[in-house]
Design an enzyme around this catalytic site. Sequence first.
Site, PDB file in Angstrom:
ATOM      1  CG  HIS A   1      -1.362  -2.194   1.389  1.00 40.71           C
ATOM      2  ND1 HIS A   1      -1.943  -1.542   2.692  1.00 40.71           N
ATOM      3  CD2 HIS A   1      -1.866  -1.376   0.216  1.00 40.71           C
ATOM      4  CE1 HIS A   1      -2.630  -0.485   2.171  1.00 40.71           C
ATOM      5  NE2 HIS A   1      -2.630  -0.220   0.574  1.00 40.71           N
TER       6      HIS A   1
ATOM      7  CD  GLU B   1       3.606  -1.551  -2.305  1.00 39.99           C
ATOM      8  OE1 GLU B   1       3.282  -0.275  -2.430  1.00 39.99           O
ATOM      9  OE2 GLU B   1       2.458  -2.170  -2.360  1.00 39.99           O
TER      10      GLU B   1
END
Length: 490
Positions: free
Chosen positions: A180, A383
């Site tokens: 992540h 992201e």
Amino acid sequence: MKILVLNCGSSSLKYQLIDMDDESVLAKGLVERIGIAGSCIKHTKTGMDAVKRDVDFPTHTEAIKYVLDMLVDKKYGVLKSLNELAAAGHRIVHGGEDFTSSALVTPKVIKGIEKVIPLAPLHNPANLQGIKAVQAVLPKLPNVVVFDTAFHQTMPPKAFLYGIDYKYYEKDRVRRYGFHGTSHRYVSQRAAEILKKDPKKLKIVTCHLGNGSSITAVDGGKSVETSMGYSTAEGVIMGTRCGDLDSAVVVYLAEKLKDPKAVSDEVQKKAGLLGISGVSSDLRDVEIAAEKGNKRAQLAQEKLIYGVKKYIGSYAAGMGGIDVLVFTAGIGENGIGFRKAVCEGLDFMGIKVDAKKNDCRGKEVVISTPSSRVKVMVIPTNEELVIARDTKACVEAAAKPAKKTAVKKTAAKPAAKAAVKKASATKKATAKKAAAKPVKKVVTKKAAAKPAKKAAVKKTTAAKAVAAKPAKKAVAKKPATKKTAAPKKK
Ligand code: AMP
């Protein structure tokens, strides 16, 4: 500049087309069941309803071709011609120790990603298929890779080593990597921006809590510790993953089940919220069952809350303080009661949440009280936007040829002397200098040495430039608005 962001799974492909002039999402979509009967695509042009079509996609190449056709489609398209595409940015799950930042794809970069397939046997091959599919369909389009692990490569050995025989690190690279990373990087930088603070002066704990969860300590803008480790199973309990587990339990399961795959399924697919509650891997279902009095659901909920609390405390201790606490991803962005429960009882460390401010979902909000010493924030992750920004930076840096090569020392990793290998096209390490002036100099620094070995030097100029660029840019940029790339839930 228009960038196609791709996230390829073994049978799926998520995409977004982002216009980097204003960072708006022009179109996005999802292809599912690639190589499986019943494959389909759901495509959305911003401002229009989604269109869903059942199409046979035997491989990622057919899927990419179809996505590109959709992007230039008269009705659903957003491009006049594919020539408008500047590059494709790919999410890559694992970069091992070789990739500390994003990189322009070259044959050596591909080899580097292939090398760490044993560390991510399900994800990296699928990610590579996406790159190869783009190369097959649009051979001239530059591709850039952005790694989930890269942000955590700044962790010191005391944080990334496991307490097993050192030979397993030396020989097999068994260590903690963390995941992540793009999300933790984005929300920690965004927190500094919103607070108008220098990230170098902040100690931040970022909680990416979703179906998969990880918590990261970001000190001075760098990841110094994160809760996921060798795999994505370590840390707090997750939807179906066990989180931290005594190794003796794994041995017990191995002896009982006599099948490594069955053991892996127990800890990866049947554990966590699902395993404890017996209800669901989805926190919303668990919360509903808990409210109705289901004891195991209550236990699962409590265990996750308690786990997050403990990580916050331990990371504050590890960093010697905490200035900002950030919640992101599905649970972090939407779990109002969950956030309240995590922060309850943390006044002693300067964390006080305002109930009214905390009553929000999916928005950038400071939810702490004015008297709270620690700023507590909700920041939707993004992201795709990080991938698009890195892609742009890599492509721009690559367009300006490097002039000089120099050598610079850097801190060595444990138990080894660093050695500098010849700087090659893809393995030119860069120092801070290079990050600041990526176009003029390629600086080779003494690589963070691998133990008992001479270390190869790794970073590309473009890649290092990226590390500096988004951060700089981010400071200058306005907060993400509705127009910007949609937050991704993972
Ligand atoms: P993600 O993987 O980021 O999509 O997050 C998925 C997780 O977010 C699931 O466990 C959901 O139950 C959780 N989630 C989504 N919305 C809410 C909500 N309103 N309250 C609590 N959890 C939520």
